[in-house]
Design a protein around this motif. Structure first.
Motif, PDB file in Angstrom:
ATOM      1  N   PHE A   1      -6.965   0.175   9.566  1.00  0.00           N
ATOM      2  CA  PHE A   1      -7.122   1.547   9.086  1.00  0.00           C
ATOM      3  C   PHE A   1      -8.177   2.396   9.800  1.00  0.00           C
ATOM      4  CE2 PHE A   1      -5.566  -0.760   5.272  1.00  0.00           C
ATOM      5  CZ  PHE A   1      -4.422  -0.019   5.015  1.00  0.00           C
ATOM      6  N   LEU A   2      -9.212   1.774  10.358  1.00  0.00           N
ATOM      7  CA  LEU A   2     -10.381   2.558  10.748  1.00  0.00           C
ATOM      8  C   LEU A   2     -10.744   2.532  12.230  1.00  0.00           C
ATOM      9  CD1 LEU A   2     -12.724   1.647   7.734  1.00  0.00           C
ATOM     10  CD2 LEU A   2     -11.098   3.556   7.937  1.00  0.00           C
ATOM     11  N   ALA A   3     -10.681   1.391  12.884  1.00  0.00           N
ATOM     12  CA  ALA A   3     -11.144   1.278  14.273  1.00  0.00           C
ATOM     13  C   ALA A   3     -10.336   2.207  15.182  1.00  0.00           C
ATOM     14  CB  ALA A   3     -11.040  -0.167  14.754  1.00  0.00           C
ATOM     15  N   ALA A   4     -11.008   3.019  15.965  1.00  0.00           N
ATOM     16  CA  ALA A   4     -10.338   4.021  16.799  1.00  0.00           C
ATOM     17  C   ALA A   4      -9.316   3.406  17.741  1.00  0.00           C
ATOM     18  CB  ALA A   4     -11.386   4.803  17.589  1.00  0.00           C
ATOM     19  N   GLU A   5      -9.583   2.215  18.241  1.00  0.00           N
ATOM     20  CA  GLU A   5      -8.702   1.587  19.228  1.00  0.00           C
ATOM     21  C   GLU A   5      -7.433   1.011  18.606  1.00  0.00           C
ATOM     22  OE1 GLU A   5     -11.772   0.558  18.558  1.00  0.00           O
ATOM     23  OE2 GLU A   5     -12.992   1.399  20.207  1.00  0.00           O
ATOM     24  N   THR A   6      -7.461   0.713  17.310  1.00  0.00           N
ATOM     25  CA  THR A   6      -6.358  -0.057  16.717  1.00  0.00           C
ATOM     26  C   THR A   6      -5.749   0.565  15.462  1.00  0.00           C
ATOM     27  OG1 THR A   6      -7.969  -1.334  15.439  1.00  0.00           O
ATOM     28  CG2 THR A   6      -7.263  -2.254  17.567  1.00  0.00           C
ATOM     29  N   LYS A   7      -6.338   1.587  14.896  1.00  0.00           N
ATOM     30  CA  LYS A   7      -5.893   2.069  13.583  1.00  0.00           C
ATOM     31  C   LYS A   7      -4.478   2.636  13.610  1.00  0.00           C
ATOM     32  CE  LYS A   7      -7.903   6.715  14.074  1.00  0.00           C
ATOM     33  NZ  LYS A   7      -8.891   7.658  13.518  1.00  0.00           N
ATOM     34  N   MET A   8      -3.818   2.512  12.478  1.00  0.00           N
ATOM     35  CA  MET A   8      -2.490   3.094  12.284  1.00  0.00           C
ATOM     36  C   MET A   8      -2.639   4.546  11.864  1.00  0.00           C
ATOM     37  SD  MET A   8       0.314   2.062   9.350  1.00  0.00           S
ATOM     38  CE  MET A   8       1.469   3.307   8.746  1.00  0.00           C
ATOM     39  N   ASN A   9      -1.883   5.428  12.487  1.00  0.00           N
ATOM     40  CA  ASN A   9      -1.847   6.815  12.033  1.00  0.00           C
ATOM     41  C   ASN A   9      -1.197   6.875  10.652  1.00  0.00           C
ATOM     42  OD1 ASN A   9      -3.054   7.866  14.352  1.00  0.00           O
ATOM     43  ND2 ASN A   9      -1.091   8.211  15.375  1.00  0.00           N
ATOM     44  N   PRO A  10      -1.680   7.711   9.749  1.00  0.00           N
ATOM     45  CA  PRO A  10      -1.178   7.745   8.369  1.00  0.00           C
ATOM     46  C   PRO A  10       0.164   8.460   8.223  1.00  0.00           C
ATOM     47  CG  PRO A  10      -2.947   9.337   8.636  1.00  0.00           C
ATOM     48  CD  PRO A  10      -2.860   8.595   9.929  1.00  0.00           C
ATOM     49  N   ASN A  11       1.197   7.877   8.816  1.00  0.00           N
ATOM     50  CA  ASN A  11       2.548   8.399   8.651  1.00  0.00           C
ATOM     51  C   ASN A  11       3.561   7.295   8.922  1.00  0.00           C
ATOM     52  OD1 ASN A  11       3.933   8.567  11.458  1.00  0.00           O
ATOM     53  ND2 ASN A  11       1.912   9.437  11.841  1.00  0.00           N
ATOM     54  N   LEU A  12       4.777   7.512   8.438  1.00  0.00           N
ATOM     55  CA  LEU A  12       5.903   6.626   8.754  1.00  0.00           C
ATOM     56  C   LEU A  12       7.052   7.463   9.325  1.00  0.00           C
ATOM     57  CD1 LEU A  12       4.376   4.282   7.361  1.00  0.00           C
ATOM     58  CD2 LEU A  12       6.534   3.617   6.312  1.00  0.00           C
ATOM     59  N   ASN A  13       6.717   8.282  10.296  1.00  0.00           N
ATOM     60  CA  ASN A  13       7.729   9.136  10.917  1.00  0.00           C
ATOM     61  C   ASN A  13       8.839   8.328  11.587  1.00  0.00           C
ATOM     62  OD1 ASN A  13       6.598  11.691  10.317  1.00  0.00           O
ATOM     63  ND2 ASN A  13       5.113  11.445  11.962  1.00  0.00           N
ATOM     64  N   TYR A  14       8.493   7.127  12.058  1.00  0.00           N
ATOM     65  CA  TYR A  14       9.437   6.360  12.869  1.00  0.00           C
ATOM     66  C   TYR A  14       9.825   5.042  12.211  1.00  0.00           C
ATOM     67  CZ  TYR A  14       7.484   9.808  16.022  1.00  0.00           C
ATOM     68  OH  TYR A  14       7.057  10.989  16.574  1.00  0.00           O
ATOM     69  N   ALA A  15       9.823   5.019  10.897  1.00  0.00           N
ATOM     70  CA  ALA A  15      10.191   3.800  10.161  1.00  0.00           C
ATOM     71  C   ALA A  15      11.700   3.732   9.954  1.00  0.00           C
ATOM     72  CB  ALA A  15       9.479   3.766   8.814  1.00  0.00           C
TER      73      ALA A  15
ATOM     74  N   LYS B   1      -5.448   9.020   1.386  1.00  0.00           N
ATOM     75  CA  LYS B   1      -5.235  10.427   1.023  1.00  0.00           C
ATOM     76  C   LYS B   1      -4.364  11.126   2.065  1.00  0.00           C
ATOM     77  CE  LYS B   1      -9.507  11.275  -1.564  1.00  0.00           C
ATOM     78  NZ  LYS B   1     -10.820  11.990  -1.546  1.00  0.00           N
ATOM     79  N   GLN B   2      -4.639  10.854   3.336  1.00  0.00           N
ATOM     80  CA  GLN B   2      -3.849  11.471   4.402  1.00  0.00           C
ATOM     81  C   GLN B   2      -2.401  10.969   4.358  1.00  0.00           C
ATOM     82  OE1 GLN B   2      -5.859  11.580   8.381  1.00  0.00           O
ATOM     83  NE2 GLN B   2      -7.593  10.738   7.266  1.00  0.00           N
ATOM     84  N   TYR B   3      -2.241   9.683   4.135  1.00  0.00           N
ATOM     85  CA  TYR B   3      -0.885   9.128   4.057  1.00  0.00           C
ATOM     86  C   TYR B   3      -0.155   9.685   2.833  1.00  0.00           C
ATOM     87  CZ  TYR B   3       3.014   5.877   3.847  1.00  0.00           C
ATOM     88  OH  TYR B   3       4.283   5.346   3.791  1.00  0.00           O
ATOM     89  N   LEU B   4      -0.842   9.797   1.715  1.00  0.00           N
ATOM     90  CA  LEU B   4      -0.272  10.361   0.494  1.00  0.00           C
ATOM     91  C   LEU B   4       0.176  11.800   0.741  1.00  0.00           C
ATOM     92  CD1 LEU B   4       0.358  10.316  -2.521  1.00  0.00           C
ATOM     93  CD2 LEU B   4      -2.071  10.706  -2.974  1.00  0.00           C
ATOM     94  N   SER B   5      -0.635  12.572   1.436  1.00  0.00           N
ATOM     95  CA  SER B   5      -0.276  13.953   1.759  1.00  0.00           C
ATOM     96  C   SER B   5       0.977  13.990   2.635  1.00  0.00           C
ATOM     97  CB  SER B   5      -1.436  14.643   2.478  1.00  0.00           C
ATOM     98  OG  SER B   5      -1.084  15.954   2.864  1.00  0.00           O
ATOM     99  N   TRP B   6       1.048  13.059   3.591  1.00  0.00           N
ATOM    100  CA  TRP B   6       2.242  12.987   4.447  1.00  0.00           C
ATOM    101  C   TRP B   6       3.472  12.651   3.606  1.00  0.00           C
ATOM    102  CZ3 TRP B   6       5.750   9.095   5.305  1.00  0.00           C
ATOM    103  CH2 TRP B   6       6.689   9.345   6.318  1.00  0.00           C
ATOM    104  N   MET B   7       3.345  11.710   2.679  1.00  0.00           N
ATOM    105  CA  MET B   7       4.476  11.336   1.826  1.00  0.00           C
ATOM    106  C   MET B   7       4.970  12.522   0.998  1.00  0.00           C
ATOM    107  SD  MET B   7       3.560   7.518   0.382  1.00  0.00           S
ATOM    108  CE  MET B   7       5.091   7.403  -0.543  1.00  0.00           C
ATOM    109  N   LEU B   8       4.046  13.326   0.528  1.00  0.00           N
ATOM    110  CA  LEU B   8       4.398  14.442  -0.342  1.00  0.00           C
ATOM    111  C   LEU B   8       4.987  15.627   0.424  1.00  0.00           C
ATOM    112  CD1 LEU B   8       1.271  14.420  -2.674  1.00  0.00           C
ATOM    113  CD2 LEU B   8       3.607  13.824  -3.346  1.00  0.00           C
ATOM    114  N   ASN B   9       4.580  15.812   1.679  1.00  0.00           N
ATOM    115  CA  ASN B   9       4.898  17.051   2.387  1.00  0.00           C
ATOM    116  C   ASN B   9       5.830  16.913   3.583  1.00  0.00           C
ATOM    117  OD1 ASN B   9       3.129  18.839   0.791  1.00  0.00           O
ATOM    118  ND2 ASN B   9       1.488  17.574   1.641  1.00  0.00           N
ATOM    119  N   SER B  10       6.026  15.712   4.096  1.00  0.00           N
ATOM    120  CA  SER B  10       6.869  15.531   5.274  1.00  0.00           C
ATOM    121  C   SER B  10       8.351  15.522   4.886  1.00  0.00           C
ATOM    122  CB  SER B  10       6.524  14.214   5.971  1.00  0.00           C
ATOM    123  OG  SER B  10       6.886  13.109   5.145  1.00  0.00           O
ATOM    124  N   LYS B  11       9.209  15.736   5.869  1.00  0.00           N
ATOM    125  CA  LYS B  11      10.650  15.660   5.627  1.00  0.00           C
ATOM    126  C   LYS B  11      11.040  14.262   5.153  1.00  0.00           C
ATOM    127  CE  LYS B  11      15.221  16.060   7.763  1.00  0.00           C
ATOM    128  NZ  LYS B  11      15.649  14.768   7.172  1.00  0.00           N
TER     129      LYS B  11
END
Length: 397
Positions: free
Chosen positions: A157-171, A220-230
């Motif tokens: 979740f946190l390390a700049a080199e390895t963290k996952m972006n808070p979205n599932l656009n490509y799932a 929180k960022q992932y939750l916002s993406w879930m609520l607002n993304s297509k």
């Protein structure tokens, strides 16, 4: 010197008091898990056996190497491996096409090629490891368990080199048709239980309040993406288990990030799904239409409705006892499923894989407690024990 000694004693007492408090958790019962811990510390034989299973698992994880979304060989259409990606499990190459594209659906039949993209497996693996490490820390207070769990969380979740972006656009992309779908959001459902494992680490040196807040900010960022993304809106409109489990995720993430009003609204709205998903007799037609009818019926209750009901206890919404005017309820759905799950009735809907009755165990244990009904507990006792049922006993029984 006296002041220094007094300060040391005060800090020690505060630490002991903090460690003795009930944890902030949402899917597992804080009072129950605290009682189990007290029993374990008093060397209760049953509690000791249950916790030793956890410790043996956790000990084997102390030298494990963290995985991340960066470890996959494929790159998402965004060009960044920080974005999660996966392939739709029930889609296969079209044999009538030279290149097999676009893929065609074979419900319930998993395409082994999906394993070539590792994000889904690694996310599940991370949450599973944190489960055992966090429980081991909670019961023993050993910092080595918390340190390893914190490392896994930091990498994901946190390390700049390895963290996952808070979205599932490509799932759950379908080759030849799309780069990702709202249906793929079901792959993040283990993050709901992960919130509890993070709660069990509270008070450890390894997972500071600041780091916990950073993880909450990711949620929180992932939750916002879930609520607002297509994709998020598409999944919200799903009528079957995808919609239920979407609501469970939204509610869990809202509670974890201190957004109780959002949790309450989501839970209240979720009640409308009961009229759509469950018949007055308790059948779940949208799940029974699948090729793994009884497995999907169980999943919709287990990871959908029962989780929503447990979360509802933290937001003042009673799903356990909710019933539509024509008698539809989650309890009716459980009662309809039980005789088929326990092989007391012959299955008449399609089930292309064997149904394991242990899938029912968590439902029966929780139902026995919530409905104060010993019959459910007796039915649970008829199911053969395995590692998962023993873990359920630790968390709920």
């Amino acid at each position: 010197m006296k002041n220094k000694l007094f300060l040391i004693v005060l800090v020690t007492l505060y630490s002991q008091l903090s460690f003795a408090q009930e944890p902030v958790v949402f899917l597992i019962n804080a009072h129950h898990i605290k009682a189990k811990k007290d029993a374990y510390q008093k060397k209760d034989a049953a509690a000791k056996n249950q916790v030793e299973l956890i410790l043996s698992k956790a000990d084997a994880l102390l030298n494990t190497k963290p995985k991340s979304v960066m470890d996959k060989s494929s790159t998402p259409p965004s060009g960044s491996k920080h974005d999660y990606m996966s392939q739709a499990p029930y889609f296969w190459p079209d044999p009538s096409k030279a290149d097999g594209i676009p893929y065609i659906r074979k419900d319930g039949e998993r395409n082994p090629d999906i394993r070539k993209i590792t994000d889904a497996a690694y996310l599940h693996d991370m949450t599973s490891k944190c489960k055992y490490l966090s429980l081991a820390y909670y019961f023993t207070g050993r910092e080595s368990y918390a340190a390893k769990a914190s490392e896994l969380l930091n990498i994901w979740f946190l390390a700049a080199e390895t963290k996952m972006n808070p979205n599932l656009n490509y799932a759950q992309a379908i080759p030849g048709l799309n780069d990702g779908r709202g249906i793929g959001i079901i792959e993040s459902r283990s993050l709901a239980e992960l919130a509890d494992w993070i709660g069990l680490l509270s008070g450890s040196k390894a997972l500071s309040k600041d780091k916990t807040e950073e993880i909450k900010n990711w949620y929180k960022q992932y939750l916002s993406w879930m609520l607002n993304s297509k994709n998020g809106k598409d999944e919200h409109h799903s009528k079957n288990n995808h919609g239920t489990i979407y609501d469970a995720q939204i509610t869990s993430f809202a509670l974890f990030t201190d957004q109780k009003a959002l949790a309450e609204t989501t839970l209240t709205e979720s009640l409308k799904r009961i009229a759509v998903q469950i018949t007055p007799e308790g059948q779940q037609p949208l799940e029974l239409a699948r090729t793994k009818a009884y497995s999907y019926s169980t999943m919709n209750l287990n990871e959908g409705w029962f989780n929503l009901a447990l979360l509802g206890e933290h937001a003042g919404v009673d799903i356990w006892n909710y019933q539509t005017a024509d008698g539809k309820s989650i309890r009716k759905a459980l009662d309809w499923l039980i005789p088929y799950g326990l092989a007391e009735k012959e299955k008449t809907f399609k089930q292309i894989i064997p149904y394991n009755s242990s899938e029912l165990y968590r439902l029966l244990i929780i139902a026995g407690t919530e409905y104060k009904n010993a019959a459910y507990l007796k039915q649970a006792a008829s199911i053969q024990k395995d590692q998962e049922t023993r873990l359920t006993d630790l968390l709920y029984n």
